[in-house]
Design a protein around this motif. Sequence first.
Motif, short mmCIF file in Angstrom:
data_model
loop_
_atom_site.label_atom_id
_atom_site.label_comp_id
_atom_site.label_asym_id
_atom_site.label_seq_id
_atom_site.Cartn_x
_atom_site.Cartn_y
_atom_site.Cartn_z
N ASN A 1 0.63 -1.13 -0.21
CA ASN A 1 -0.17 0.10 0.09
C ASN A 1 0.76 1.48 0.36
OD1 ASN A 1 -2.82 1.10 0.06
ND2 ASN A 1 -2.61 1.38 2.33
N TYR A 2 0.96 2.02 -0.90
CA TYR A 2 1.92 3.19 -1.13
C TYR A 2 0.57 4.63 -1.02
CZ TYR A 2 5.34 0.41 -3.34
OH TYR A 2 6.51 -0.48 -3.03
N ARG A 3 1.35 5.61 -0.78
CA ARG A 3 0.27 7.10 -0.24
C ARG A 3 1.29 8.62 -0.96
NH1 ARG A 3 -0.64 8.01 5.94
NH2 ARG A 3 1.90 8.69 6.67
N THR B 1 -4.10 6.22 -2.28
CA THR B 1 -3.08 5.21 -1.56
C THR B 1 -3.74 4.40 -2.74
OG1 THR B 1 -5.23 5.46 -0.49
CG2 THR B 1 -3.76 6.39 0.54
N LYS B 2 -3.14 4.14 -3.05
CA LYS B 2 -3.37 2.28 -3.68
C LYS B 2 -2.09 1.33 -3.48
CE LYS B 2 -3.10 2.10 -8.95
NZ LYS B 2 -2.94 2.73 -9.80
N ALA C 1 4.89 1.77 -8.06
CA ALA C 1 4.64 2.98 -7.66
C ALA C 1 5.67 3.82 -7.67
CB ALA C 1 5.26 2.59 -6.51
N HIS C 2 6.80 4.04 -8.06
CA HIS C 2 7.19 5.35 -8.63
C HIS C 2 6.41 6.06 -10.02
CE1 HIS C 2 10.79 8.01 -10.15
NE2 HIS C 2 10.70 7.92 -8.48
N ARG D 1 5.37 13.58 -1.66
CA ARG D 1 6.28 12.74 -0.91
C ARG D 1 5.54 11.41 -1.74
NH1 ARG D 1 5.66 15.15 2.79
NH2 ARG D 1 4.80 13.45 4.27
N LEU D 2 6.01 10.09 -0.87
CA LEU D 2 5.74 9.07 -1.45
C LEU D 2 6.31 8.10 -0.23
CD1 LEU D 2 3.42 6.53 -3.37
CD2 LEU D 2 6.42 5.89 -4.07
N GLU D 3 5.31 7.36 0.15
CA GLU D 3 5.15 6.21 1.08
C GLU D 3 5.02 4.81 1.12
OE1 GLU D 3 5.33 10.24 4.88
OE2 GLU D 3 3.52 8.43 4.84
N VAL D 4 5.16 4.11 1.53
CA VAL D 4 4.35 2.94 1.83
C VAL D 4 4.62 2.55 3.46
CG1 VAL D 4 6.99 1.96 2.26
CG2 VAL D 4 4.85 0.50 1.18
#
Length: 62
Positions: free
Chosen positions: A3-5, A16-17, A25-26, A42-45
Amino acid sequence: MANYRVIDPHGTVVDTKDISSSEDAHAWFKDSRSDNEELGWRLEVEHDGEWAFFSDSEGTKD
C-alpha cells in the motif's frame, strides 16, 4: 502488493493505492503530482501498519 500513499507539500494525503512493484509505485507517484514543478511531494509505503518514506520530489523536477 504493498500500500502506497502520495502526500502533497502541505502534508495532505492525496491518494493511496495497492501496487505490486516499486517501479510501478514510482511511476504512479510521478503521475499523481498535479504540478510537476512543485517540490515537496512524498511517496510513502505502508509496512507492518506503519508508513515509511519511499521517495520524494525534492531536488528533482522530472
